[in-house]
Design a protein around this motif. Sequence first.
Motif, mmCIF file in Angstrom:
data_model
loop_
_atom_site.group_PDB
_atom_site.id
_atom_site.type_symbol
_atom_site.label_atom_id
_atom_site.label_comp_id
_atom_site.label_asym_id
_atom_site.label_seq_id
_atom_site.Cartn_x
_atom_site.Cartn_y
_atom_site.Cartn_z
ATOM 1 N N ALA A 82 0.827 -1.217 0.000
ATOM 2 C CA ALA A 82 0.000 0.000 0.000
ATOM 3 C C ALA A 82 0.857 1.261 0.000
ATOM 4 O O ALA A 82 1.698 1.452 0.857
ATOM 5 N N LYS A 83 0.598 2.102 -0.992
ATOM 6 C CA LYS A 83 1.368 3.343 -1.113
ATOM 7 C C LYS A 83 0.752 4.398 -0.210
ATOM 8 O O LYS A 83 0.015 5.262 -0.658
ATOM 9 N N VAL A 84 1.064 4.270 1.059
ATOM 10 C CA VAL A 84 0.523 5.232 2.026
ATOM 11 C C VAL A 84 1.682 5.784 2.850
ATOM 12 O O VAL A 84 2.743 5.188 2.930
ATOM 13 N N SER A 85 1.433 6.911 3.460
ATOM 14 C CA SER A 85 2.481 7.546 4.259
ATOM 15 C C SER A 85 2.778 6.723 5.504
ATOM 16 O O SER A 85 1.970 5.906 5.934
ATOM 17 N N LYS A 86 3.962 6.978 6.085
ATOM 18 C CA LYS A 86 4.354 6.271 7.315
ATOM 19 C C LYS A 86 3.370 6.544 8.439
ATOM 20 O O LYS A 86 3.029 5.651 9.215
ATOM 21 N N SER A 87 2.880 7.784 8.531
ATOM 22 C CA SER A 87 1.954 8.123 9.615
ATOM 23 C C SER A 87 0.627 7.383 9.436
ATOM 24 O O SER A 87 0.037 6.916 10.402
ATOM 25 N N GLU A 88 0.184 7.249 8.180
ATOM 26 C CA GLU A 88 -1.052 6.521 7.909
ATOM 27 C C GLU A 88 -0.883 5.040 8.248
ATOM 28 O O GLU A 88 -1.751 4.426 8.853
ATOM 29 N N ARG A 89 0.264 4.481 7.856
ATOM 30 C CA ARG A 89 0.553 3.075 8.154
ATOM 31 C C ARG A 89 0.607 2.854 9.666
ATOM 32 O O ARG A 89 0.101 1.850 10.172
ATOM 33 N N ALA A 90 1.183 3.802 10.392
ATOM 34 C CA ALA A 90 1.260 3.705 11.862
ATOM 35 C C ALA A 90 -0.148 3.748 12.459
ATOM 36 O O ALA A 90 -0.460 2.999 13.388
ATOM 37 N N ALA A 91 -1.010 4.586 11.901
ATOM 38 C CA ALA A 91 -2.397 4.682 12.386
ATOM 39 C C ALA A 91 -3.140 3.363 12.156
ATOM 40 O O ALA A 91 -3.873 2.904 13.021
ATOM 41 N N TRP A 92 -2.924 2.727 10.971
ATOM 42 C CA TRP A 92 -3.537 1.426 10.701
ATOM 43 C C TRP A 92 -3.056 0.405 11.716
ATOM 44 O O TRP A 92 -3.835 -0.374 12.240
ATOM 45 N N GLY A 93 -1.734 0.411 11.962
ATOM 46 C CA GLY A 93 -1.140 -0.537 12.907
ATOM 47 C C GLY A 93 -1.762 -0.391 14.289
ATOM 48 O O GLY A 93 -2.101 -1.381 14.943
ATOM 49 N N GLU A 94 -1.932 0.847 14.704
ATOM 50 C CA GLU A 94 -2.533 1.132 16.015
ATOM 51 C C GLU A 94 -3.990 0.661 16.055
ATOM 52 O O GLU A 94 -4.440 0.048 17.028
ATOM 53 N N MET A 95 -4.727 0.943 14.971
ATOM 54 C CA MET A 95 -6.133 0.538 14.884
ATOM 55 C C MET A 95 -6.250 -0.989 14.965
ATOM 56 O O MET A 95 -7.097 -1.517 15.692
ATOM 57 N N MET A 96 -5.375 -1.699 14.248
ATOM 58 C CA MET A 96 -5.420 -3.157 14.246
ATOM 59 C C MET A 96 -4.989 -3.724 15.598
ATOM 60 O O MET A 96 -5.604 -4.663 16.102
ATOM 61 N N GLU A 97 -3.970 -3.143 16.198
ATOM 62 C CA GLU A 97 -3.509 -3.625 17.504
ATOM 63 C C GLU A 97 -4.607 -3.460 18.552
ATOM 64 O O GLU A 97 -4.855 -4.359 19.358
ATOM 65 N N THR A 98 -5.292 -2.320 18.522
ATOM 66 C CA THR A 98 -6.398 -2.080 19.457
ATOM 67 C C THR A 98 -7.458 -3.158 19.275
ATOM 68 O O THR A 98 -7.948 -3.733 20.242
ATOM 69 N N TYR A 99 -7.790 -3.445 18.022
ATOM 70 C CA TYR A 99 -8.813 -4.458 17.748
ATOM 71 C C TYR A 99 -8.352 -5.845 18.200
ATOM 72 O O TYR A 99 -9.057 -6.534 18.948
#
Length: 193
Positions: A82-99
Amino acid sequence: MKVNEADLIISAVKPEQYPKTGLPEIALAGRSNVGKSSFINTLVTRKNLARTSGKPGKTQTLNFYNIEERFVFVDVPGYGYAKVSKSERAAWGEMMETYFSNRENLQGVVLIIDVRHAPSKEDVQMYAYLKHFELPILVIATKADKVSKNKRPRHVKQVKETLGMEKTDDIVLFSAETGQGKEDSWKALQKFM
């Protein structure tokens, strides 16, 4: 399992948005463009319940699908190209970890791998990550129709060895094109319900 009813409940990013169905949830994880949406659509015999895309990284939220009022599929953002920014990727990671770490309804995870290739570094990390949370895992090896029948056992062995799969975790060869593995997937998913 024959599915007559399957609906998108909500696309969520925060726990307060998660649906309060009380139903068991099965998350689907995998690289971008590995075929998570096609897997969902094939299982529920619908063309467009989960949107498929030629562009990797389209799923950017947790998408909750109510299946027959029996359980909920949760499609999580793909990892990898996925061609997304590092901050966006970090936000996804956080969202998935929370879940993954906090969701009581979560009963298991379907890890989707492209059987044509050895699992990527990210696939191996995801498997280890899910094991860390002591979540039951079903590995779905997609695109089976693209590998000749006599080579499939070797490819499955490669997936098992590369991931370091535990014997308690099932692996199913799957093809959205031919429908191969659909019934076996439903059987394997029963242990999460």
